[in-house]
Design an enzyme around this catalytic site. Structure first.
Site, PDB file in Angstrom:
ATOM      1  N   ASP A 190      39.183  26.922  55.810  1.00 48.78           N
ATOM      2  CA  ASP A 190      38.670  25.981  54.809  1.00 48.78           C
ATOM      3  C   ASP A 190      37.199  25.719  55.110  1.00 48.78           C
ATOM      4  O   ASP A 190      36.869  25.112  56.127  1.00 48.78           O
ATOM      5  CB  ASP A 190      39.464  24.679  54.833  1.00 48.78           C
ATOM      6  CG  ASP A 190      39.208  23.796  53.623  1.00 48.78           C
ATOM      7  OD1 ASP A 190      38.137  23.934  53.010  1.00 48.78           O
ATOM      8  OD2 ASP A 190      40.066  22.968  53.295  1.00 48.78           O
ATOM      9  N   ARG A 236      35.071  24.195  52.859  1.00 49.93           N
ATOM     10  CA  ARG A 236      34.536  23.263  51.872  1.00 49.93           C
ATOM     11  C   ARG A 236      33.779  22.107  52.515  1.00 49.93           C
ATOM     12  O   ARG A 236      34.157  21.622  53.577  1.00 49.93           O
ATOM     13  CB  ARG A 236      35.664  22.718  50.995  1.00 49.93           C
ATOM     14  CG  ARG A 236      36.232  23.727  50.032  1.00 49.93           C
ATOM     15  CD  ARG A 236      37.447  23.202  49.302  1.00 49.93           C
ATOM     16  NE  ARG A 236      38.585  23.005  50.194  1.00 49.93           N
ATOM     17  CZ  ARG A 236      39.788  22.604  49.781  1.00 49.93           C
ATOM     18  NH1 ARG A 236      39.987  22.347  48.505  1.00 49.93           N
ATOM     19  NH2 ARG A 236      40.776  22.479  50.646  1.00 49.93           N
TER      20      ARG A 236
END
EC number: 3.5.4.25
Length: 223
Positions: A145, A147
């Site tokens: 991830d 983000r």
């Protein structure tokens, strides 16, 4: 300032100089879910173009119902059943309209949890071959991830939203907003009935990424 400009400013709160983002445009946007204000931003750190959809008066409002929605072309636009993203987007917009006020921050640059569209498609192919979503990213040499929610927090600050009720099953979003000075008073579940096509994907999100998905227990018999 004209009367129309004053009305828009009252609805979204005072414009402030928020480091890292530049408010570029705002306009009325009619959708099948209801009436929104679309406020466009430029992320001055990453260069991405971002947008917040605002329903009702949120300027200075505590506990504003808010969704941080990561861009997902396959789910949001194409209706892919591999994920629940498109359904979550629709449900969040409906919930905000039903609430009478709220914000949806649509985060571009978040495709495939930040790895990009083509890499996401490659990861989906690996998942079709038996890897889960975490294993697929790692097999490609990519982060699970990648983000960053800092721009979402800066947009909320610019809109004058001091605290939110966050529409999300992902604890990382709550942690990220709070680390950037946006108080999260409640995490509101956004649970979509699973399909056979995405049950494995959803279980991986729960078991390996700590998403709160208690409704999956009802379909424990699916392989």
């Amino acid at each position: 300032m004209t009367e129309i400009q004053e009305r828009h400013a009252d609805a979204i709160g005072p414009t402030v100089r928020t480091p890292g983002v530049k408010r570029v445009v705002d306009l009325d946007l009619s959708t099948k879910y209801g009436e929104f204000r679309a406020v466009g931003y430029l992320d001055l750190e990453r260069g991405d173009e971002q947008v917040a959809l605002i329903h009702g008066d949120v300027g200075g409002r505590e506990e504003t119902l808010t969704r941080l929605h990561s861009e997902c072309l396959t789910g949001d636009a194409f209706g892919s059943t591999h994920c629940e993203c498109g359904d979550q987007l629709s449900m969040a917009l409906r919930a905000i309209v039903a609430e009478g006020h709220g914000v949806l921050v649509y985060l571009r640059g978040h495709e495939g949890r930040g790895i990009g569209l083509l890499a996401k498609l490659r990861a989906m192919r690996l998942q079709a071959e038996g890897l889960d979503t975490v294993e697929a990213n790692l097999a490609l040499g990519l982060p699970v991830d990648a983000r960053d929610y800092g721009v979402a927090a800066r947009m909320l600050h610019d809109l004058g939203v001091p605290s939110v009720r966050l529409l999300s099953n992902n604890p990382r979003k709550r942690e990220a907003l709070e680390s950037h000075g946006v108080e999260v008073t409640e995490q509101v579940p956004l649970l979509i009935p699973p399909r056979e096509q995405n049950i494995s994907y959803l279980r991986t999100k729960r078991e390996r990424m700590d998403h709160h998905l208690p409704h999956l227990d009802a379909v424990a018999h699916w392989s």
